[in-house]
Design a protein around this motif. Structure first.
Motif, PDB file in Angstrom:
ATOM      1  N   ILE A   1      29.881  10.413  15.338  1.00 43.46           N
ATOM      2  CA  ILE A   1      32.068  10.401  15.302  1.00 43.46           C
ATOM      3  C   ILE A   1      31.829  11.544  13.954  1.00 43.46           C
ATOM      4  CG2 ILE A   1      33.764   9.474  14.752  1.00 43.46           C
ATOM      5  CD1 ILE A   1      32.078   7.097  16.433  1.00 43.46           C
ATOM      6  N   ASP A   2      31.442  11.291  12.848  1.00 35.50           N
ATOM      7  CA  ASP A   2      32.084  12.310  12.421  1.00 35.50           C
ATOM      8  C   ASP A   2      31.382  13.380  12.339  1.00 35.50           C
ATOM      9  OD1 ASP A   2      33.535  10.535  11.121  1.00 35.50           O
ATOM     10  OD2 ASP A   2      31.661   9.661   9.213  1.00 35.50           O
ATOM     11  N   ASN A   3      30.381  13.887  13.116  1.00 34.66           N
ATOM     12  CA  ASN A   3      30.030  15.061  13.035  1.00 34.66           C
ATOM     13  C   ASN A   3      30.575  15.751  15.073  1.00 34.66           C
ATOM     14  OD1 ASN A   3      28.413  16.040  10.817  1.00 34.66           O
ATOM     15  ND2 ASN A   3      28.049  14.361  11.281  1.00 34.66           N
ATOM     16  N   SER A   4      30.979  14.732  15.232  1.00 36.50           N
ATOM     17  CA  SER A   4      31.459  14.650  17.010  1.00 36.50           C
ATOM     18  C   SER A   4      33.032  16.028  16.940  1.00 36.50           C
ATOM     19  CB  SER A   4      32.464  13.726  17.798  1.00 36.50           C
ATOM     20  OG  SER A   4      32.334  13.708  18.962  1.00 36.50           O
ATOM     21  N   LYS A   5      33.172  17.172  18.205  1.00 38.68           N
ATOM     22  CA  LYS A   5      33.766  17.541  18.230  1.00 38.68           C
ATOM     23  C   LYS A   5      35.218  16.890  18.941  1.00 38.68           C
ATOM     24  CE  LYS A   5      31.502  22.102  17.684  1.00 38.68           C
ATOM     25  NZ  LYS A   5      30.814  23.139  18.487  1.00 38.68           N
ATOM     26  N   LEU A   6      34.635  15.734  19.789  1.00 35.56           N
ATOM     27  CA  LEU A   6      35.131  14.782  20.557  1.00 35.56           C
ATOM     28  C   LEU A   6      35.829  13.920  20.195  1.00 35.56           C
ATOM     29  CD1 LEU A   6      36.684  14.773  23.124  1.00 35.56           C
ATOM     30  CD2 LEU A   6      34.316  14.057  24.509  1.00 35.56           C
ATOM     31  N   PHE A   7      34.784  12.744  19.810  1.00 38.47           N
ATOM     32  CA  PHE A   7      35.409  12.052  19.501  1.00 38.47           C
ATOM     33  C   PHE A   7      35.718  11.768  17.921  1.00 38.47           C
ATOM     34  CE2 PHE A   7      32.217  11.093  22.495  1.00 38.47           C
ATOM     35  CZ  PHE A   7      32.621  10.589  23.182  1.00 38.47           C
ATOM     36  N   THR A   8      36.770  10.367  17.528  1.00 37.29           N
ATOM     37  CA  THR A   8      37.229  10.374  16.027  1.00 37.29           C
ATOM     38  C   THR A   8      36.863   9.043  15.861  1.00 37.29           C
ATOM     39  OG1 THR A   8      38.237  12.254  16.308  1.00 37.29           O
ATOM     40  CG2 THR A   8      39.538  10.830  14.191  1.00 37.29           C
ATOM     41  N   ALA A   9      36.902   8.549  14.153  1.00 33.41           N
ATOM     42  CA  ALA A   9      36.814   7.657  14.271  1.00 33.41           C
ATOM     43  C   ALA A   9      38.412   6.865  13.645  1.00 33.41           C
ATOM     44  CB  ALA A   9      36.227   7.315  13.196  1.00 33.41           C
ATOM     45  N   THR A  10      39.270   5.866  14.125  1.00 36.88           N
ATOM     46  CA  THR A  10      40.241   5.015  13.635  1.00 36.88           C
ATOM     47  C   THR A  10      40.676   4.740  12.515  1.00 36.88           C
ATOM     48  OG1 THR A  10      39.980   2.958  15.094  1.00 36.88           O
ATOM     49  CG2 THR A  10      41.096   5.376  15.947  1.00 36.88           C
TER      50      THR A  10
ATOM     51  N   GLY B   1      41.189  11.324  21.549  1.00 37.26           N
ATOM     52  CA  GLY B   1      42.221  11.680  21.402  1.00 37.26           C
ATOM     53  C   GLY B   1      43.169  11.705  22.946  1.00 37.26           C
ATOM     54  N   ASP B   2      42.696  11.552  23.818  1.00 40.41           N
ATOM     55  CA  ASP B   2      42.639  12.308  25.099  1.00 40.41           C
ATOM     56  C   ASP B   2      43.181  10.550  25.571  1.00 40.41           C
ATOM     57  OD1 ASP B   2      43.132  11.692  28.221  1.00 40.41           O
ATOM     58  OD2 ASP B   2      43.208  14.144  27.759  1.00 40.41           O
ATOM     59  N   LYS B   3      43.871   9.869  26.155  1.00 42.38           N
ATOM     60  CA  LYS B   3      43.716   8.384  27.203  1.00 42.38           C
ATOM     61  C   LYS B   3      42.863   8.344  28.336  1.00 42.38           C
ATOM     62  CE  LYS B   3      47.808   6.750  25.524  1.00 42.38           C
ATOM     63  NZ  LYS B   3      48.989   5.436  25.211  1.00 42.38           N
ATOM     64  N   ASP B   4      43.156   8.939  29.089  1.00 37.64           N
ATOM     65  CA  ASP B   4      42.679   9.629  29.940  1.00 37.64           C
ATOM     66  C   ASP B   4      40.851  10.149  30.183  1.00 37.64           C
ATOM     67  OD1 ASP B   4      44.517   9.242  31.921  1.00 37.64           O
ATOM     68  OD2 ASP B   4      45.034  11.294  32.230  1.00 37.64           O
ATOM     69  N   LYS B   5      40.662  10.543  28.777  1.00 41.52           N
ATOM     70  CA  LYS B   5      38.960  10.774  28.487  1.00 41.52           C
ATOM     71  C   LYS B   5      38.243   9.415  27.752  1.00 41.52           C
ATOM     72  CE  LYS B   5      38.596  15.822  27.684  1.00 41.52           C
ATOM     73  NZ  LYS B   5      39.058  16.989  26.592  1.00 41.52           N
TER      74      LYS B   5
ATOM     75  N   SER C   1      46.072  -2.437  20.873  1.00 39.62           N
ATOM     76  CA  SER C   1      47.629  -1.757  20.156  1.00 39.62           C
ATOM     77  C   SER C   1      46.146  -0.368  19.190  1.00 39.62           C
ATOM     78  CB  SER C   1      46.691  -2.946  19.170  1.00 39.62           C
ATOM     79  OG  SER C   1      46.167  -3.378  18.551  1.00 39.62           O
ATOM     80  N   VAL C   2      44.916  -0.262  19.665  1.00 41.79           N
ATOM     81  CA  VAL C   2      44.068   0.686  18.877  1.00 41.79           C
ATOM     82  C   VAL C   2      43.956   1.881  19.963  1.00 41.79           C
ATOM     83  CG1 VAL C   2      42.712   1.579  17.836  1.00 41.79           C
ATOM     84  CG2 VAL C   2      43.336   0.061  16.912  1.00 41.79           C
ATOM     85  N   GLY C   3      44.138   1.174  21.137  1.00 39.16           N
ATOM     86  CA  GLY C   3      43.752   2.150  22.576  1.00 39.16           C
ATOM     87  C   GLY C   3      41.630   2.979  22.256  1.00 39.16           C
ATOM     88  N   GLY C   4      41.636   3.563  22.889  1.00 37.99           N
ATOM     89  CA  GLY C   4      40.029   4.323  22.486  1.00 37.99           C
ATOM     90  C   GLY C   4      39.298   3.289  23.116  1.00 37.99           C
ATOM     91  N   MET C   5      38.075   3.552  22.138  1.00 35.45           N
ATOM     92  CA  MET C   5      36.568   2.068  21.840  1.00 35.45           C
ATOM     93  C   MET C   5      35.975   2.059  21.550  1.00 35.45           C
ATOM     94  SD  MET C   5      37.442   5.202  24.598  1.00 35.45           S
ATOM     95  CE  MET C   5      36.518   6.405  22.864  1.00 35.45           C
ATOM     96  N   ARG C   6      35.821   0.452  21.193  1.00 36.00           N
ATOM     97  CA  ARG C   6      35.301  -0.277  20.508  1.00 36.00           C
ATOM     98  C   ARG C   6      33.953  -1.045  20.345  1.00 36.00           C
ATOM     99  NH1 ARG C   6      39.234  -5.599  19.104  1.00 36.00           N
ATOM    100  NH2 ARG C   6      38.527  -5.469  21.048  1.00 36.00           N
ATOM    101  N   ALA C   7      33.434  -0.573  19.532  1.00 35.05           N
ATOM    102  CA  ALA C   7      31.559  -0.989  19.415  1.00 35.05           C
ATOM    103  C   ALA C   7      31.540  -2.061  18.698  1.00 35.05           C
ATOM    104  CB  ALA C   7      30.861   0.233  19.733  1.00 35.05           C
ATOM    105  N   SER C   8      31.405  -3.373  19.353  1.00 30.33           N
ATOM    106  CA  SER C   8      31.260  -4.545  18.633  1.00 30.33           C
ATOM    107  C   SER C   8      29.536  -4.640  18.489  1.00 30.33           C
ATOM    108  CB  SER C   8      31.555  -5.781  19.018  1.00 30.33           C
ATOM    109  OG  SER C   8      32.866  -5.482  19.597  1.00 30.33           O
TER     110      SER C   8
END
Length: 356
Positions: free
Chosen positions: A275-284, A300-304, A325-332
């Motif tokens: 995630i830290d090295n991704s150009k698309l995904f960002t940690a919250t 950063g884009d709800k549709d994506k 309340s956070v949106g995006g994705m969550r990997a447990s």
């Protein structure tokens, strides 16, 4: 059908060997001729299961003899009420508001005592663990924290210190990270993350805190009464306790909490590094406070975000949608999630990023 990699925040994945053992014992446990679900909770055959489960938990967490262990109904949320009803001597208590469940505990406690928020990260949508400045109230009956925030993907890196007993909701990282039980007055946790199936709460209570329940405390929430009756004032969740015992047996076979914590750190490092090295995904969550149990991230884009969740599900990676309340994705990535599952998620993220 083939099993998927289940990233659900709870009820979460269970270890495959545990599920297989449950399957083989479902109709008849040992030589009893009946299922665990059919046993009287007061029978010797079931009490053996109960006591073995308690012994395994004590071994895993290194719980001293001066702490009681309880297996109760209602999940962790029920204890939001039982905590002030059992510990409220002066009628004042302190809470660190680090997430949805930490906030909920304080709100519920306000029905019974003066619940004071001494630190909060609510204004920043709980992206970090709020600092405490050492000015905790000397008159507090207890200080309440939530060690890991399932929704927001943060956890404590240092425990607060004070004169009041430390009460901790460990629902989403108990048995996944090492803690010194003697630092706490009360530890409680819903079972459905790292312990076993939903419908049960594990409690670890220092015995010198027992016996102070409010006169209005219902008997099922009275920890002293439950301790005297081995969590069996009424019928406990016998099947959940049995499966929890099998999960604990599995964990002991791996080397205990110390061993699984290292594995969990490796799983989290693999995912966060991508995630830290991704150009698309960002940690919250802020980096210093990132959970190793619940990894939250966005494009950063709800549709994506929605497209990735669908894309991942097509590859057998399910329940990745983040909380509203956070949106995006969550990997447990609790104890039962294998390294292979995390690697499969990273591979899917790489592929999606290349296509985006």
């Amino acid at each position: 059908m083939d099993r998927v990699y289940n990233f659900s925040p709870g009820p979460s994945a269970l270890p495959l060997p545990v599920l297989e053992k449950v399957q083989t014992e479902l109709l008849a446990y040992g030589n009893t001729g009946m299922s665990v679900m059919e046993m009287s909770h007061r029978s010797n055959m079931y009490l053996d299961i109960y006591h073995e489960t308690e012994a395994r938990l004590r071994q895993l967490m290194h719980i001293p003899d001066d702490y009681a262990v309880l297996f109760l109904h209602g999940g962790a949320t029920m204890q939001f009420a039982s905590i002030p009803l059992n510990l409220g001597k002066t009628g004042k208590a302190d809470f660190i508001d680090s997430g949805n469940f930490a906030h909920g505990a304080a709100v519920e406690a306000k029905k019974y005592l003066d619940a004071r928020i001494v630190a909060s990260s609510r204004d920043d949508n709980y992206t970090y663990i709020p600092c405490w400045d050492g000015k905790l109230n000397d008159d507090a009956d207890f200080l309440h924290i939530t060690t890991n925030n399932t929704i927001y993907g943060t956890h404590y890196v240092k425990l607060p210190e004070g004169n009041a007993p430390l009460v901790a909701d460990m629902s989403s990282n108990i048995l996944g990270e090492v803690y010194d039980v003697t630092k706490f007055g009360v530890i409680y946790a819903g079972a459905q993350k790292n312990i076993g199936p939903a419908g049960m709460c594990v409690m670890v209570v220092k015995k010198d805190l027992l016996g102070n329940a409010s006169p209005i405390c219902p008997k099922l929430l009275n920890w002293a009464a439950q301790t005297e009756n081995e969590s069996m004032i009424n019928t406990p969740n016998t099947f959940a306790i049995y499966v929890a015992g099998l999960c604990m047996e599995w964990l002991l076979g791996l080397g205990g909490v110390e061993a699984i914590e290292k594995i969990n750190q490796q799983k989290a490092a693999l995912l966060y590094d991508f995630i830290d090295n991704s150009k698309l995904f960002t940690a919250t969550a802020q980096k210093e406070y990132r959970s190793i149990m619940n990894v939250t991230f966005v494009t950063g884009d709800k549709d994506k975000d929605a497209a990735f969740v669908k894309f991942a599900a097509g590859k057998g990676l399910v329940n990745l949608k983040g909380h509203r309340s956070v949106g995006g994705m969550r990997a447990s990535i609790y104890n039962a999630m294998p390294m292979e599952g995390v690697q499969a998620l990273v591979d899917a993220m790489k592929e999606f990023e290349m296509q985006a």
